[in-house]
Design an enzyme around this catalytic site. Structure first.
Site, short mmCIF file in Angstrom:
data_model
loop_
_atom_site.label_atom_id
_atom_site.label_comp_id
_atom_site.label_asym_id
_atom_site.label_seq_id
_atom_site.Cartn_x
_atom_site.Cartn_y
_atom_site.Cartn_z
N GLY A 197 -0.72 -101.70 -15.69
CA GLY A 197 -1.86 -101.42 -14.85
C GLY A 197 -2.85 -100.53 -15.57
N CYS B 129 2.79 -93.60 -18.32
CA CYS B 129 1.36 -93.84 -18.16
C CYS B 129 0.70 -93.92 -19.53
CB CYS B 129 0.75 -92.68 -17.36
SG CYS B 129 -1.03 -92.80 -17.16
N LEU B 130 -0.20 -94.87 -19.69
CA LEU B 130 -0.88 -95.03 -20.98
C LEU B 130 -1.72 -93.79 -21.31
CD1 LEU B 130 -2.06 -98.75 -20.59
CD2 LEU B 130 -0.13 -97.89 -21.94
N GLU C 79 -2.00 -96.49 -9.89
CA GLU C 79 -3.39 -96.76 -10.28
C GLU C 79 -4.38 -96.16 -9.28
OE1 GLU C 79 -3.70 -97.61 -13.22
OE2 GLU C 79 -1.63 -98.28 -13.47
N HIS D 16 -4.82 -92.63 -10.10
CA HIS D 16 -5.77 -92.47 -11.20
C HIS D 16 -7.20 -92.41 -10.67
CE1 HIS D 16 -3.74 -92.56 -15.03
NE2 HIS D 16 -3.06 -93.65 -14.75
#
Ligand code: NI
Length: 169
Positions: free
Chosen positions: A46, A94-95, A137, A140
């Site tokens: 995501g 998480c990226l 997401e 975020h």
């Protein structure tokens, strides 16, 4: 299509809530394509627009993360309408928070409303991992990271590690 740079903690941009999309134009379609491309390349399941430095309230996700069979979903202006139950999201990552994972308490089922990429109102019910991805997401887009949902002790350990790495770099 282009790969976008993913912003990582402690960049402040990640902590600012995004703004509602008012105009779905060609530029926005391009952004969505690029976000999907960036997500698959990472690879991740995501991505929220503010993770690539864009202030709009948009998320893409594909919890299968299969680069061969891409079936990603897009939600513009997503809103968490209902959530129920509880689960432990094991080893969430998480990226934007590289090299760190933790269990996170999440809702087991969610109902999300928003509009699709053509501007049509949509709603999505999800459970399990798909529900976790949606919550992650949407967090975020609200300026929240998964490390905001873990114990402060664990969070401090991570923050200290990042500070140390910054000193070395
Ligand atoms: Ni993330």
């Amino acid at each position: 299509m282009a790969l976008l740079d993913i912003i990582t903690y402690p960049n402040d941009f990640l902590l600012q809530p995004t703004r509602e999309v008012e105009n779905i134009d060609g530029q926005l379609q391009q952004l969505i394509e690029d976000m999907a491309e960036t997500m698959y390349a990472a690879p991740g399941v995501g991505l929220a627009a503010n993770q690539v430095g864009n202030p709009n309230r948009i998320l893409v996700f594909d919890e299968m993360s299969d680069e061969e069979k891409r079936q990603y979903e897009v939600i513009i202006n997503p809103k968490l309408i209902e959530s129920e139950g509880e689960l432990i999201s094991e080893n969430e990552g998480c990226l934007s928070v590289p090299e760190f994972r933790s269990d996170v308490k999440r809702s087991a089922r969610v109902l999300v409303e928003g509009v699709d990429r053509r501007g049509k109102p949509m709603r999505m019910e999800a459970e399990g991992f798909r529900a976790v991805v949606l919550q992650h997401e949407i967090d975020h887009l609200d300026g929240k990271l998964f490390i905001d949902r873990i114990s402060s002790l664990k969070r401090q350990l991570y923050k200290r590690r990042v500070k140390k790495q910054q000193k070395i770099a």
